[in-house]
Enzyme design. Structure first.
Site, PDB file in Angstrom:
ATOM      1  N   ASP A  67       0.859  -1.185   0.000  1.00  0.00           N
ATOM      2  CA  ASP A  67       0.000   0.000   0.000  1.00  0.00           C
ATOM      3  C   ASP A  67       0.893   1.232   0.000  1.00  0.00           C
ATOM      4  O   ASP A  67       1.523   1.552   1.020  1.00  0.00           O
ATOM      5  CB  ASP A  67      -0.894   0.018   1.244  1.00  0.00           C
ATOM      6  CG  ASP A  67      -2.048  -0.952   1.150  1.00  0.00           C
ATOM      7  OD1 ASP A  67      -2.685  -1.006   0.088  1.00  0.00           O
ATOM      8  OD2 ASP A  67      -2.322  -1.641   2.148  1.00  0.00           O
ATOM      9  N   ARG A 138      -7.552  10.163   1.709  1.00  0.00           N
ATOM     10  CA  ARG A 138      -6.961   9.218   0.757  1.00  0.00           C
ATOM     11  C   ARG A 138      -7.540   9.395  -0.641  1.00  0.00           C
ATOM     12  O   ARG A 138      -7.009   8.840  -1.606  1.00  0.00           O
ATOM     13  CB  ARG A 138      -7.202   7.787   1.233  1.00  0.00           C
ATOM     14  CG  ARG A 138      -6.585   7.470   2.585  1.00  0.00           C
ATOM     15  CD  ARG A 138      -7.118   6.174   3.145  1.00  0.00           C
ATOM     16  NE  ARG A 138      -6.769   5.035   2.315  1.00  0.00           N
ATOM     17  CZ  ARG A 138      -7.362   3.850   2.386  1.00  0.00           C
ATOM     18  NH1 ARG A 138      -8.387   3.671   3.216  1.00  0.00           N
ATOM     19  NH2 ARG A 138      -6.978   2.859   1.614  1.00  0.00           N
ATOM     20  N   LYS A 168      -8.344   1.097  -6.540  1.00  0.00           N
ATOM     21  CA  LYS A 168      -9.193   0.578  -5.462  1.00  0.00           C
ATOM     22  C   LYS A 168     -10.137   1.672  -4.963  1.00  0.00           C
ATOM     23  O   LYS A 168      -9.898   2.858  -5.221  1.00  0.00           O
ATOM     24  CB  LYS A 168      -8.327   0.042  -4.315  1.00  0.00           C
ATOM     25  CG  LYS A 168      -7.341   1.079  -3.729  1.00  0.00           C
ATOM     26  CD  LYS A 168      -6.438   0.412  -2.708  1.00  0.00           C
ATOM     27  CE  LYS A 168      -5.530   1.422  -2.044  1.00  0.00           C
ATOM     28  NZ  LYS A 168      -4.618   0.822  -1.063  1.00  0.00           N
ATOM     29  N   HIS A 169     -11.250   1.283  -4.329  1.00  0.00           N
ATOM     30  CA  HIS A 169     -11.729  -0.028  -3.918  1.00  0.00           C
ATOM     31  C   HIS A 169     -13.021  -0.280  -4.690  1.00  0.00           C
ATOM     32  O   HIS A 169     -14.055   0.279  -4.334  1.00  0.00           O
ATOM     33  CB  HIS A 169     -12.015  -0.048  -2.440  1.00  0.00           C
ATOM     34  CG  HIS A 169     -10.867   0.415  -1.585  1.00  0.00           C
ATOM     35  ND1 HIS A 169     -10.599   1.743  -1.344  1.00  0.00           N
ATOM     36  CD2 HIS A 169      -9.918  -0.289  -0.948  1.00  0.00           C
ATOM     37  CE1 HIS A 169      -9.535   1.844  -0.560  1.00  0.00           C
ATOM     38  NE2 HIS A 169      -9.094   0.624  -0.301  1.00  0.00           N
ATOM     39  N   HIS A 181     -12.896  -2.064   7.577  1.00  0.00           N
ATOM     40  CA  HIS A 181     -11.922  -2.790   8.388  1.00  0.00           C
ATOM     41  C   HIS A 181     -12.570  -3.385   9.635  1.00  0.00           C
ATOM     42  O   HIS A 181     -12.201  -4.477  10.070  1.00  0.00           O
ATOM     43  CB  HIS A 181     -10.779  -1.868   8.828  1.00  0.00           C
ATOM     44  CG  HIS A 181      -9.888  -1.423   7.724  1.00  0.00           C
ATOM     45  ND1 HIS A 181     -10.155  -0.313   6.960  1.00  0.00           N
ATOM     46  CD2 HIS A 181      -8.722  -1.948   7.249  1.00  0.00           C
ATOM     47  CE1 HIS A 181      -9.198  -0.167   6.055  1.00  0.00           C
ATOM     48  NE2 HIS A 181      -8.318  -1.139   6.216  1.00  0.00           N
ATOM     49  N   ASP A 248      -9.576  -6.959  -1.188  1.00  0.00           N
ATOM     50  CA  ASP A 248      -9.013  -6.258  -0.049  1.00  0.00           C
ATOM     51  C   ASP A 248      -8.687  -7.314   1.014  1.00  0.00           C
ATOM     52  O   ASP A 248      -9.016  -8.496   0.865  1.00  0.00           O
ATOM     53  CB  ASP A 248     -10.014  -5.219   0.474  1.00  0.00           C
ATOM     54  CG  ASP A 248      -9.337  -4.026   1.139  1.00  0.00           C
ATOM     55  OD1 ASP A 248      -8.163  -4.154   1.531  1.00  0.00           O
ATOM     56  OD2 ASP A 248      -9.981  -2.962   1.258  1.00  0.00           O
TER      57      ASP A 248
END
Length: 459
Positions: A67, A138, A168-169, A181, A248
């Site tokens: 990453d 991000r 991504k994603h 997460h 992921d």
């Protein structure tokens, strides 16, 4: 030891940042035959040595991925940290290209040809917008066209630098209010707006990461994209995409509640080719072998995935780092310092911060500040009796942290003492401090941005 085609489908993690390196990766090589690893942390020279050691032990090519949304310095000590995507989106396409190029050349110097980035997710703020706490800074922005243009420039730079991008994603994490997460992530919108960056850039994207996001308007069985044949068919059939799709991390809550061995088979059947970061790679690899032997995992689907992964391996072997070029963020970098609602502290008054309150930070940001003599305090720390003249509040996208509010004790201390506050992180973090507090907002928590607070000629 016998090996299986299904061994290709499992990509273990090497967590050098947690002291897991050679021993864990050799365990995987002894028990099955992985070809891909994702690497977290470590010194760049150690990562390169580890890659060479594993290839020697395996007797075949090994592909390292990482990453690196904020440059190779995001993971690897000794390499360059770069601005967050939100800041790059503000700086423009040239800065995005330069960032992608530098990311590629430095990643390859550490033996990492496959870069998990860029983020194509939209991060919309204001009004009735739903936004994700784990995307935030991000993202290149909330406007679809800006994301398309900036991501395109970043990927052009990465490709010219010699590395392989992974967008991504898919199909888009920006429209859900959860962090996949730690919780089930559900987007109740039609995915079409989120899909636009993929449709626009598909020919430029060599690999894609499927997110663990549910879109009940499309798949009423509430399966995340990584396990949803319906959502993956949009990519594979409607768009005609034939590149590698990696999931992921399988450790994330959003992947699902059931036995991961069964969920992994669902992901492969849905259209994913590589299963990233399982809790125990050896257990998953063995279960996939047995699943194919029993007929629960279709051999033709495995062969299709392996063919794609073989092509990706050849691309990685052919990756050659371009000559490194200077990063010219330009005088425009100064405009990233945006006055808070209370105004700027003065045209020439930029007091150096003495403490940083880490509401949601990252290891590289904390280390950078500590190197500059700034004390980094956890969010549950009580405010000191004497608040210094200037301080930093770190509140970016960090897994499991959401976008936290300023603790009451700190809110009172800041209101009473009126320090100059530098708030760094997600776009929403600009509103953390009381309206009368003077200071600046920084769009992200990368050391490349925090450096603006310590470099006098940037002010």
């Amino acid at each position: 030891m016998s090996f299986s085609l299904t061994d290709w489908l499992v990509a273990p993690a090497i967590r050098l940042d947690k002291g897991e390196g050679l021993a864990e990766s050799l365990r995987c090589l002894r028990e099955f035959n992985p070809r891909f690893f994702i690497v977290f942390g470590g010194d760049a020279e150690d990562v390169l040595w580890l890659h060479e050691t594993l290839e020697t032990e395996a007797g075949h090519p090994i592909v390292f991925a990482a990453d690196l949304e904020r440059g190779a310095g995001q993971q690897f000590a000794g390499l360059t940290p770069l601005p967050d995507a939100w800041a790059l989106g503000m700086l423009g396409k040239e800065a995005c290209y330069d960032a992608g190029h530098r990311t590629a050349t430095e990643a390859l110097s550490a033996g990492v040809p496959w870069v998990f980035g860029p983020v194509l997710d939209l991060h919309r703020i204001g009004g009735d917008s739903v936004s994700s706490p784990i995307i935030a800074n991000r993202s290149f922005g909330g406007e679809t066209q800006r994301v398309i243009e900036c991501a395109s420039a970043w990927m052009h730079g990465l490709a010219d630098g010699g590395a392989i991008a992974c967008a991504k994603h898919f199909p888009g994490h920006g429209g859900c209010s959860q962090d996949s997460h730690i919780e089930t992530a559900v987007c109740f919108e039609d995915p079409e707006e989120h899909l636009k960056p993929y449709r626009a850039l598909l020919d430029q994207i060599p690999t894609i990461m499927a997110g663990h996001i549910e879109f009940p308007l499309i798949d009423d069985e509430m399966r995340p994209a990584s396990r949803s044949p319906i959502l993956m068919d949009i990519l594979r059939k409607d768009m005609g995409y034939d590149g590698v799709v990696v999931t992921d991390s399988l450790r994330m809550t959003g992947f699902g509640d059931g036995p991961h061995e069964e969920l992994a088979v669902e992901a492969i059947h849905a259209g994913c080719d590589l299963l990233l970061d399982p809790e125990d790679p050896v257990v998953l690899a063995m279960s996939l072998r047995h699943a194919m032997d029993r007929g629960d995992l279709a051999k033709e689907r495995v062969e299709e995935a392996v063919a794609r992964l073989e092509k990706l391996t050849l691309m990685a072997l052919e990756s050659k780092a371009d000559a490194q070029r200077p990063i010219v963020m330009g005088a425009g970098a100064k405009r990233l310092l945006k006055p808070l609602h209370g105004g700027a502290p003065g045209r020439s008054r930029f007091p150096r911060p003495e403490i940083a309150l880490a509401l949601a930070s990252t290891p590289d940001a904390n280390s950078f500040l500590e190197d500059w003599g700034v004390a980094v305090l956890p969010a549950d720390t009580a405010p000191p009796d004497d608040i210094p003249e200037a301080m930093i509040i770190l509140c970016g996208a960090r897994e499991g942290h959401g976008l936290p509010q300023l603790p009451g004790a700190w809110l009172d201390a800041i209101s009473h003492n009126h320090p100059v506050v530098y708030t760094a992180g997600a776009p929403e973090a600009e509103d953390l401090t009381p309206a009368n507090i003077k200071g600046f907002f920084l769009p992200g928590i990368s050391p490349a941005l925090l450096a603006l607070l310590f470099t006098s000629d940037e002010k």
